[in-house]
Enzyme design. Sequence first.
Site, PDB file in Angstrom:
ATOM      1  CG  HIS A 182      -2.037   1.012   1.094  1.00 15.25           C
ATOM      2  ND1 HIS A 182      -1.825   2.385   1.104  1.00 15.25           N
ATOM      3  CD2 HIS A 182      -3.372   0.850   0.933  1.00 15.25           C
ATOM      4  CE1 HIS A 182      -2.984   3.011   0.957  1.00 15.25           C
ATOM      5  NE2 HIS A 182      -3.933   2.108   0.843  1.00 15.25           N
ATOM      6  CG  ASP A 187      -7.731  -4.622  -0.486  1.00 15.23           C
ATOM      7  OD1 ASP A 187      -8.834  -4.176  -0.157  1.00 15.23           O
ATOM      8  OD2 ASP A 187      -6.862  -3.934  -1.041  1.00 15.23           O
TER       9      ASP A 187
END
Length: 386
Positions: A289, A330
Amino acid sequence: MKTALWLPAGEALELMQVRPQTLYASVSRGRIRAKPDATDPRRSLYHRDDVQRIAARTRGRRSTEAVASETIQWGEPVLASAVSTVADGRLLYRGQDACTLASHATLEDVAALLWESAPPRFMAVAPMTMPRKDATPLQAGLLALAARAAVDPPSRGRSRAVLQAEAADVIGTLADALIGPAPTKPVALHARLASAWRRPRAADDLRRALVLLADHELNASTFAARVTASTGASLAASLLTGLSTLTGPLHGGASAAVQALMRNASAIGTEAAVREWLAHDRPLAAFGHPLYPNGDARCDALLANIELPPAFTELREIGEKLLGETVNIDFALAALAAVHKLPPGAPLMLFALARTVGWTAHVLEQQATGHLIRPRARYTGPAAAS
């Protein structure tokens, strides 16, 4: 001679005239695309266009337009907000660590913090029209918000207290659409989800997930909701914009890609599935990320109380070895759904219900400014005809 689209580290560093750490930081922040070298997966290749753009920046050749263009792609902040931020690897809600809040708070508590109000009850005042029996929960949610957006009054010119009460009602409408009618007695949203999904043991993990997903500064769906709010549109319209944006595979729909990868892994093996995914130049949604170069703090907080199934443990180990990136939120949501055998689409539903709290906080903040968000475009089309 055709110029290579992907460059090895040495060529990238020569063009940029920077240290390797700077190159890796640009990759972590999403400013330079990278992929494993097919001839040696331990090494990475870097996208030529991104490298050249950063190189031009270091030589001081960027125009004002180029600076503005890069700003909306994981660049510098584009507007002021006191709602949340990511700083030094921590997600902060009005200065409070979201991961710490996840250890004990409910989504209602976080709404009170972000909205600067009393804890709301997410219950619709009027029962919604039931969707078609063949409608998926997501279809029902989008239709429910669209129906309200068509009739609810504009948000502009109405008091903060009125909008806060309306937000709790709109979120209740969405919850009814996604998981069914609310019980007669008010209960926290995570408990309601656990009951509707018949997973009582999942309640605390659902609570943690909702808290961790409530806001994430100026992500794509939040920015979209703020743009809608800046026009004075209704609160329901702003949340509908946010939800529509959230459904994209690069945003709230990323957990579905992780679940698809897991299905492929069960068929052909984890490492083969990961390599096949990468061979098609598809980013692994489960890893990395840009805002968390040292690892997604939300992921660690959600997985702290979850015993990963062997298949997820294997994916984590192989993915981190091949990509050099740690798993993200996720991955954690897909693992949560697998551990508790949640219904199809549960990760996106959790994301949607939680993030409505953050969208509302940003709508309230945007309304207080009274400004229309209206950026300019850098025109690249044909010149005017003479």
